[in-house]
Scaffold this motif. Structure first.
Motif, short mmCIF file in Angstrom:
data_model
loop_
_atom_site.label_atom_id
_atom_site.label_comp_id
_atom_site.label_asym_id
_atom_site.label_seq_id
_atom_site.Cartn_x
_atom_site.Cartn_y
_atom_site.Cartn_z
N GLN A 171 36.13 45.29 40.94
CA GLN A 171 37.01 46.16 40.15
C GLN A 171 38.39 45.53 39.99
OE1 GLN A 171 36.87 49.86 42.28
NE2 GLN A 171 34.67 50.10 41.94
N PHE A 172 38.88 44.88 41.05
CA PHE A 172 40.18 44.23 40.99
C PHE A 172 40.18 43.13 39.93
CE2 PHE A 172 42.96 40.75 42.31
CZ PHE A 172 44.18 41.40 42.49
N LEU A 173 39.14 42.29 39.94
CA LEU A 173 39.06 41.20 38.97
C LEU A 173 38.97 41.73 37.54
CD1 LEU A 173 36.53 38.87 40.84
CD2 LEU A 173 38.98 38.50 40.55
N ARG A 176 24.01 35.41 46.81
CA ARG A 176 24.45 36.55 46.00
C ARG A 176 24.94 37.68 46.89
NH1 ARG A 176 19.57 36.82 41.51
NH2 ARG A 176 19.94 34.75 40.60
N MET A 177 26.13 38.18 46.59
CA MET A 177 26.72 39.29 47.33
C MET A 177 26.93 40.46 46.38
SD MET A 177 29.46 37.08 49.63
CE MET A 177 29.69 35.78 48.40
N PRO A 178 26.44 41.63 46.71
CA PRO A 178 26.51 42.76 45.77
C PRO A 178 27.94 43.19 45.49
CG PRO A 178 25.77 43.50 47.93
CD PRO A 178 25.77 42.01 47.98
N ALA A 179 28.22 43.46 44.22
CA ALA A 179 29.54 43.93 43.81
C ALA A 179 29.52 45.41 43.46
CB ALA A 179 30.04 43.12 42.61
N GLY A 180 28.44 46.09 43.84
CA GLY A 180 28.32 47.50 43.49
C GLY A 180 28.75 48.45 44.59
N GLU A 181 29.13 47.91 45.76
CA GLU A 181 29.50 48.79 46.86
C GLU A 181 30.43 48.08 47.81
OE1 GLU A 181 25.73 49.65 48.61
OE2 GLU A 181 25.60 47.72 49.65
N GLY A 182 31.17 48.85 48.60
CA GLY A 182 32.01 48.31 49.65
C GLY A 182 33.07 47.33 49.15
N GLN A 220 40.06 44.59 36.39
CA GLN A 220 41.33 45.18 35.99
C GLN A 220 42.38 44.12 35.70
OE1 GLN A 220 41.54 48.54 35.60
NE2 GLN A 220 43.54 48.20 34.64
N VAL A 221 42.43 43.07 36.52
CA VAL A 221 43.38 41.98 36.28
C VAL A 221 43.12 41.34 34.93
CG1 VAL A 221 44.09 39.67 37.02
CG2 VAL A 221 43.86 41.49 38.70
N ASP A 222 41.87 41.11 34.61
CA ASP A 222 41.53 40.52 33.32
C ASP A 222 41.91 41.45 32.17
OD1 ASP A 222 40.23 38.78 31.35
OD2 ASP A 222 38.65 40.30 31.33
N ARG A 223 41.65 42.74 32.34
CA ARG A 223 41.91 43.70 31.27
C ARG A 223 43.40 43.78 30.96
NH1 ARG A 223 39.61 48.17 33.47
NH2 ARG A 223 37.60 47.56 32.56
N LEU A 280 49.46 38.93 42.73
CA LEU A 280 48.05 39.25 42.48
C LEU A 280 47.15 38.15 43.03
CD1 LEU A 280 48.30 40.66 38.85
CD2 LEU A 280 47.71 41.95 40.91
N GLY A 281 47.60 36.89 42.93
CA GLY A 281 46.82 35.79 43.48
C GLY A 281 46.65 35.92 44.98
N SER A 282 47.72 36.28 45.68
CA SER A 282 47.64 36.47 47.13
C SER A 282 46.72 37.63 47.49
CB SER A 282 49.04 36.71 47.70
OG SER A 282 49.85 35.57 47.56
#
Length: 313
Positions: A143-145, A130-136, A147-150, A163-165
Motif C-alpha cells: 500500500q505504501f508503494l 514470493r512474499m504475499p502482499a495481501g496481509e500483514g 500510494q507513493v507512486d500515485r 519516504l526513501g528511509s
C-alpha cells in the motif's frame, strides 16, 4: 529499439543502474543466458527517493539464475538480488512464441545492498521467494508503494528522502518477518511460549532501547544490560548468536542515522561533522573511514549524490 537489444538494455538501465554506495559486482563468467529475448518488452518510469529508486514498469516475465520464476502477481512481493543474472522468458515453460509470454506490471524498488541490515546468507534465502502482499507487513509495504507512486508529483525533495528511509524500514521489517517465520519452531503442545520466541522478544526489546538511545554518548553494553534487565553475559550472547557484537550493532545503527540525515535535503546546510557528532561519531576522520567501510562511499560523496538525485526528481 531493435527487439534483440531490449533485454540487455533493461539489464543495464533498470535491473542494475548504479546507486549511491554501490560497488561494481563481479563479472558473471557464464554471462546472461538470454538466447530467447526477441519478444522481450518493457516500459518504465522512475522516481528517486533519496538513496532508493522506485520504478513502475511493465515487462516480460523474468527468471533468475537458479531458474526460479520471478514473475509477481497482485498479491506477491519478490526480492531480486542483482548478483543473480536474470534470464529472458523460459521457452520450455512458455513455448517459443514470444506473444505467449505476456507482460506483468510491477513496482520495482532498488536499494543499495549496504542499507539492508541483513547478512548475505539471509538475503540469499529470500531471493526470488514470493512474499504475499495481501496481509500483514506485506500489505503495508504494498500500500505504501502504491500510494507513493500515485502521489509522486506532489512530493518535495525533502519528502522524497524521508519516504526513501521509510521504505527501507518497511522492506527490512518484511524480510526479517519472513526470516523469523522460517526459523520459528512449531509451538509446544502446552501452548507455552517457546525459548526461541522468548529470545526474539528480548532481542527486539533490546534493539528498541538501543534505537531510542543512539544519541546518548553514554550508551554502552553495561548501560543497555541495566536498562533491559538482563545480565551483561546474556546481552553479549544474544548478539553473538546474531553474528555481531553489541558495540558493532550500536555503531551500525548510528551510521544509519547519519546516512539518513546526509540524504535529507532539510539537513543540507548542516556540516557533515556536526551530523556525525550528533550520532556518536565525534572524530571526523574516524567517521569518514567507518562510513566508507559501511557504504562504500565517503559521507560527502554520498550526500552529493543523494541531493543531486532529489533535485532531479
Amino acid at each position: 529499439m531493435p527487439a534483440r537489444e531490449r533485454f540487455s538494455f533493461r539489464q543495464e538501465t533498470v535491473i542494475r543502474p548504479p546507486l549511491p554506495g554501490d560497488e561494481p559486482g563481479p563479472h558473471d563468467p557464464h554471462g546472461p543466458q538470454v538466447p530467447h529475448t526477441d519478444g522481450f518488452r518493457a516500459s518504465t518510469r522512475t522516481t528517486s527517493l533519496g538513496p532508493v529508486r522506485m520504478s513502475v514498469h511493465t515487462y516480460s516475465p523474468l527468471w533468475d539464475r537458479a531458474g526460479r520464476d520471478s514473475t509477481v502477481t497482485r498479491s506477491d512481493l519478490v526480492l531480486c538480488d542483482p548478483s543473480h543474472t536474470c534470464h529472458g522468458p523460459d521457452p520450455a515453460a512458455h513455448g517459443t512464441d514470444p506473444a505467449a509470454h505476456g507482460t506483468v506490471a510491477a513496482i520495482h524498488v532498488q536499494v543499495p545492498r549496504a542499507l539492508i541490515p541483513l547478512r548475505q546468507d539471509q538475503v540469499d534465502r529470500l531471493a526470488a521467494v514470493r512474499m504475499p502482499a495481501g496481509e500483514g507487513i506485506g500489505a503495508l509495504l504494498g500500500q505504501f508503494l502504491t500510494q507513493v507512486d500515485r502521489d509522486a508529483s506532489g512530493y518535495r525533495p525533502a519528502d522524497a528522502a524521508r519516504l526513501g528511509s521509510t521504505l527501507i524500514d518497511l522492506l527490512t521489517a518484511l524480510l526479517v518477518h519472513h526470516l523469523d517465520a522460517d526459523a520459528e519452531p512449531e509451538p509446544p503442545a502446552s501452548g507455552r511460549r517457546s525459548p526461541a520466541g522468548g529470545r526474539r522478544e528480548l532481542l527486539a526489546r533490546i534493539h528498541d532501547h538501543i534505537e531510542r538511545s543512539l544519541s546518548d554518548r553514554e550508551l554502552c553494553p553495561a548501560a543497555i544490560a541495566v536498562a533491559c534487565h538482563v545480565s551483561l553475559r546474556t546481552l553479549h550472547r544474544l548478539f553473538r548468536e546474531e553474528d555481531t557484537t553489541v558495540r558493532d550493532w550500536i555503531r551500525a545503527r548510528r551510521l544509519e542515522r547519519c546516512r539518513r540525515e546526509l540524504a535529507d535535503p532539510r539537513c543540507r546546510h548542516q556540516p557533515v561533522h556536526v551530523i556525525a557528532a550528533r550520532w556518536g561519531h565525534p572524530d571526523p576522520a574516524n567517521f569518514t573511514r567507518a562510513f566508507r567501510t559501511a557504504y562504500g562511499v565517503t559521507p560527502h560523496s554520498y550526500r552529493r549524490q543523494c541531493l543531486d538525485d532529489s533535485q532531479q526528481s
